[in-house]
Design a protein around this motif. Structure first.
Motif, mmCIF file in Angstrom:
data_model
loop_
_atom_site.group_PDB
_atom_site.id
_atom_site.type_symbol
_atom_site.label_atom_id
_atom_site.label_comp_id
_atom_site.label_asym_id
_atom_site.label_seq_id
_atom_site.Cartn_x
_atom_site.Cartn_y
_atom_site.Cartn_z
ATOM 1 N N SER A 1 9.645 6.346 8.926
ATOM 2 C CA SER A 1 8.646 6.404 7.863
ATOM 3 C C SER A 1 8.151 5.005 7.568
ATOM 4 O O SER A 1 7.006 4.809 7.210
ATOM 5 C CB SER A 1 9.207 7.040 6.597
ATOM 6 O OG SER A 1 10.229 6.259 6.063
ATOM 7 N N TYR A 2 9.026 4.033 7.764
ATOM 8 C CA TYR A 2 8.616 2.643 7.555
ATOM 9 C C TYR A 2 8.095 2.116 8.873
ATOM 10 O O TYR A 2 8.693 2.356 9.912
ATOM 11 C CB TYR A 2 9.820 1.785 7.147
ATOM 12 C CG TYR A 2 10.193 1.913 5.697
ATOM 13 C CD1 TYR A 2 9.880 3.047 4.966
ATOM 14 C CD2 TYR A 2 10.855 0.886 5.054
ATOM 15 C CE1 TYR A 2 10.224 3.161 3.644
ATOM 16 C CE2 TYR A 2 11.204 0.986 3.721
ATOM 17 C CZ TYR A 2 10.889 2.126 3.022
ATOM 18 O OH TYR A 2 11.232 2.216 1.708
ATOM 19 N N SER B 1 7.023 2.202 2.599
ATOM 20 C CA SER B 1 6.854 3.400 3.389
ATOM 21 C C SER B 1 5.420 3.507 3.894
ATOM 22 O O SER B 1 4.476 3.194 3.189
ATOM 23 C CB SER B 1 7.198 4.611 2.518
ATOM 24 O OG SER B 1 7.220 5.756 3.310
ATOM 25 N N GLU C 1 22.433 10.211 4.645
ATOM 26 C CA GLU C 1 21.331 9.250 4.622
ATOM 27 C C GLU C 1 21.800 7.940 4.007
ATOM 28 O O GLU C 1 22.737 7.917 3.210
ATOM 29 C CB GLU C 1 20.166 9.878 3.824
ATOM 30 C CG GLU C 1 18.989 8.990 3.512
ATOM 31 C CD GLU C 1 18.196 8.525 4.727
ATOM 32 O OE1 GLU C 1 18.811 7.982 5.664
ATOM 33 O OE2 GLU C 1 16.955 8.677 4.719
ATOM 34 N N ASP C 2 21.140 6.853 4.375
ATOM 35 C CA ASP C 2 21.519 5.552 3.825
ATOM 36 C C ASP C 2 20.969 5.332 2.412
ATOM 37 O O ASP C 2 21.686 4.952 1.505
ATOM 38 C CB ASP C 2 21.084 4.409 4.760
ATOM 39 C CG ASP C 2 19.592 4.473 5.136
ATOM 40 O OD1 ASP C 2 18.891 5.405 4.695
ATOM 41 O OD2 ASP C 2 19.143 3.591 5.891
ATOM 42 N N ILE C 3 19.659 5.601 2.260
ATOM 43 C CA ILE C 3 19.031 5.269 0.983
ATOM 44 C C ILE C 3 17.813 6.154 0.754
ATOM 45 O O ILE C 3 17.121 6.511 1.699
ATOM 46 C CB ILE C 3 18.637 3.771 0.959
ATOM 47 C CG1 ILE C 3 18.122 3.334 -0.416
ATOM 48 C CG2 ILE C 3 17.611 3.438 2.037
ATOM 49 C CD1 ILE C 3 18.034 1.818 -0.581
ATOM 50 N N ILE C 4 17.601 6.513 -0.499
ATOM 51 C CA ILE C 4 16.387 7.246 -0.849
ATOM 52 C C ILE C 4 15.501 6.340 -1.683
ATOM 53 O O ILE C 4 15.948 5.784 -2.688
ATOM 54 C CB ILE C 4 16.703 8.521 -1.664
ATOM 55 C CG1 ILE C 4 17.638 9.412 -0.880
ATOM 56 C CG2 ILE C 4 15.416 9.270 -1.992
ATOM 57 C CD1 ILE C 4 17.970 10.691 -1.610
ATOM 58 N N ASP C 5 14.288 6.187 -1.229
ATOM 59 C CA ASP C 5 13.332 5.365 -1.967
ATOM 60 C C ASP C 5 12.241 6.287 -2.506
ATOM 61 O O ASP C 5 12.380 6.850 -3.592
ATOM 62 C CB ASP C 5 12.785 4.283 -1.030
ATOM 63 C CG ASP C 5 11.862 3.315 -1.746
ATOM 64 O OD1 ASP C 5 11.708 3.427 -2.965
ATOM 65 O OD2 ASP C 5 11.291 2.433 -1.074
ATOM 66 N N SER C 6 11.177 6.499 -1.762
ATOM 67 C CA SER C 6 10.102 7.378 -2.237
ATOM 68 C C SER C 6 10.498 8.851 -2.161
ATOM 69 O O SER C 6 9.921 9.695 -2.835
ATOM 70 C CB SER C 6 8.837 7.153 -1.407
ATOM 71 O OG SER C 6 9.036 7.613 -0.088
ATOM 72 N N GLY C 7 11.466 9.162 -1.296
ATOM 73 C CA GLY C 7 11.877 10.555 -1.110
ATOM 74 C C GLY C 7 11.097 11.255 -0.002
ATOM 75 O O GLY C 7 11.368 12.404 0.342
ATOM 76 N N LEU C 8 10.150 10.530 0.567
ATOM 77 C CA LEU C 8 9.277 11.106 1.591
ATOM 78 C C LEU C 8 10.061 11.538 2.835
ATOM 79 O O LEU C 8 9.884 12.656 3.329
ATOM 80 C CB LEU C 8 8.232 10.053 1.988
ATOM 81 C CG LEU C 8 6.936 10.566 2.561
ATOM 82 C CD1 LEU C 8 6.087 11.183 1.456
ATOM 83 C CD2 LEU C 8 6.173 9.425 3.226
ATOM 84 N N LYS D 1 17.438 4.700 -5.011
ATOM 85 C CA LYS D 1 16.738 3.769 -5.894
ATOM 86 C C LYS D 1 16.264 4.516 -7.133
ATOM 87 O O LYS D 1 15.732 5.624 -7.025
ATOM 88 C CB LYS D 1 15.537 3.159 -5.178
ATOM 89 C CG LYS D 1 15.939 2.152 -4.118
ATOM 90 C CD LYS D 1 14.740 1.396 -3.578
ATOM 91 C CE LYS D 1 15.168 0.586 -2.364
ATOM 92 N NZ LYS D 1 14.041 -0.120 -1.736
ATOM 93 N N PHE E 1 14.744 -4.444 -2.602
ATOM 94 C CA PHE E 1 14.907 -4.191 -1.177
ATOM 95 C C PHE E 1 16.293 -4.672 -0.785
ATOM 96 O O PHE E 1 16.674 -5.804 -1.047
ATOM 97 C CB PHE E 1 13.832 -4.914 -0.348
ATOM 98 C CG PHE E 1 13.859 -4.478 1.078
ATOM 99 C CD1 PHE E 1 13.239 -3.290 1.449
ATOM 100 C CD2 PHE E 1 14.542 -5.207 2.034
ATOM 101 C CE1 PHE E 1 13.295 -2.846 2.763
ATOM 102 C CE2 PHE E 1 14.602 -4.771 3.357
ATOM 103 C CZ PHE E 1 13.977 -3.591 3.712
ATOM 104 N N VAL E 2 17.063 -3.778 -0.175
ATOM 105 C CA VAL E 2 18.458 -4.121 0.146
ATOM 106 C C VAL E 2 18.727 -4.041 1.646
ATOM 107 O O VAL E 2 18.060 -3.307 2.376
ATOM 108 C CB VAL E 2 19.452 -3.204 -0.613
ATOM 109 C CG1 VAL E 2 19.425 -3.500 -2.103
ATOM 110 C CG2 VAL E 2 19.153 -1.733 -0.353
#
Ligand code: IMP
Ligand code: MG
Length: 185
Positions: A63-64, A70, A93-100, A125, A146-147
């Motif tokens: 996605s990135y 994203s 999953e590692d991380i959820i940002d936008s959820g997309l 996040k 951002f990690v």
């Protein structure tokens, strides 16, 4: 770069999640679906704390593009090896940002008619989500930074760090310009 979660904090929390998941899936043989590549350490450590029979498979989506935000579209790069019809699936999953990414993946996996589908993420996040995602197991809620580390990358680098660290814009600029002074301890 600022350490956000130490190796020990991560170890303890992943062990806890493993116990919780093992309790919830007792008597079942879930398929853990890891999302490449960020989930590799979380998956490996979680498996060793999951004291029930389980199987593992991996999927790769993008996605990135290569940066920090994203791109808005999700593409499947590698599909599962095995059929998950009728199975209890746990997405790792590692991380959820936008959820997309997860909302795409959730829909995609549900169309294969698993018996159940649950989601485990190491990090989430605390940001207003474009897509609301229900997460069954979450390691840590973090701010909108951002990690990197413990599988998470910046432009494919720093996945191998044992902690999770915040990468500021200045750090990213240094890396982009090739003057990265990362001190490894
Ligand atoms: P989402 O689709 O916006 O929820 O983004 C999820 C994916 O983007 C994750 O699976 C990560 O691979 C990547 N990602 C999101 N935030 C970060 C971050 O802070 N560091 C590294 N990768 C991230
Ligand atoms: Mg990912």
């Amino acid at each position: 770069m600022r350490v956000l979660l130490t190796e020990e904090q991560i170890r303890q929390r992943v062990a806890e999640l493993g116990r919780e998941i093992a309790r919830d899936f007792l008597g079942k043989t879930p398929v853990l679906v890891g999302i490449l590549k960020g989930s590799i350490y979380f998956m490996a450590d979680l498996m060793r704390h999951l004291d029930i029979d389980h199987e593992v498979d991996f999927i790769s989506i993008s996605s990135y593009a290569s940066g920090v935000s994203s791109s808005g579209t999700v593409r499947m790069l590698k599909d599962l090896d095995r059929d998950i019809t009728g199975r209890d699936v746990l997405v790792v999953e590692d991380i959820i940002d936008s959820g997309l990414s997860l909302s795409y993946l959730r829909k995609n996996l549900l169309s294969r008619n698993p018996r159940s589908l649950a989601i485990a993420t190491l990090l989430a996040k605390e940001v207003p989500r474009e897509r609301q995602i229900y997460v069954d197991y979450c390691g840590f809620e973090i701010g909108d930074d951002f990690v990197i580390g413990y599988g998470l990358d910046y432009a494919e680098r720093f996945r191998e760090l044992r902690c999770v660290a915040v990468m500021e814009e200045e750090d990213r600029r240094r890396v982009d310009e090739g003057r990265c002074g990362l001190e490894r301890s």
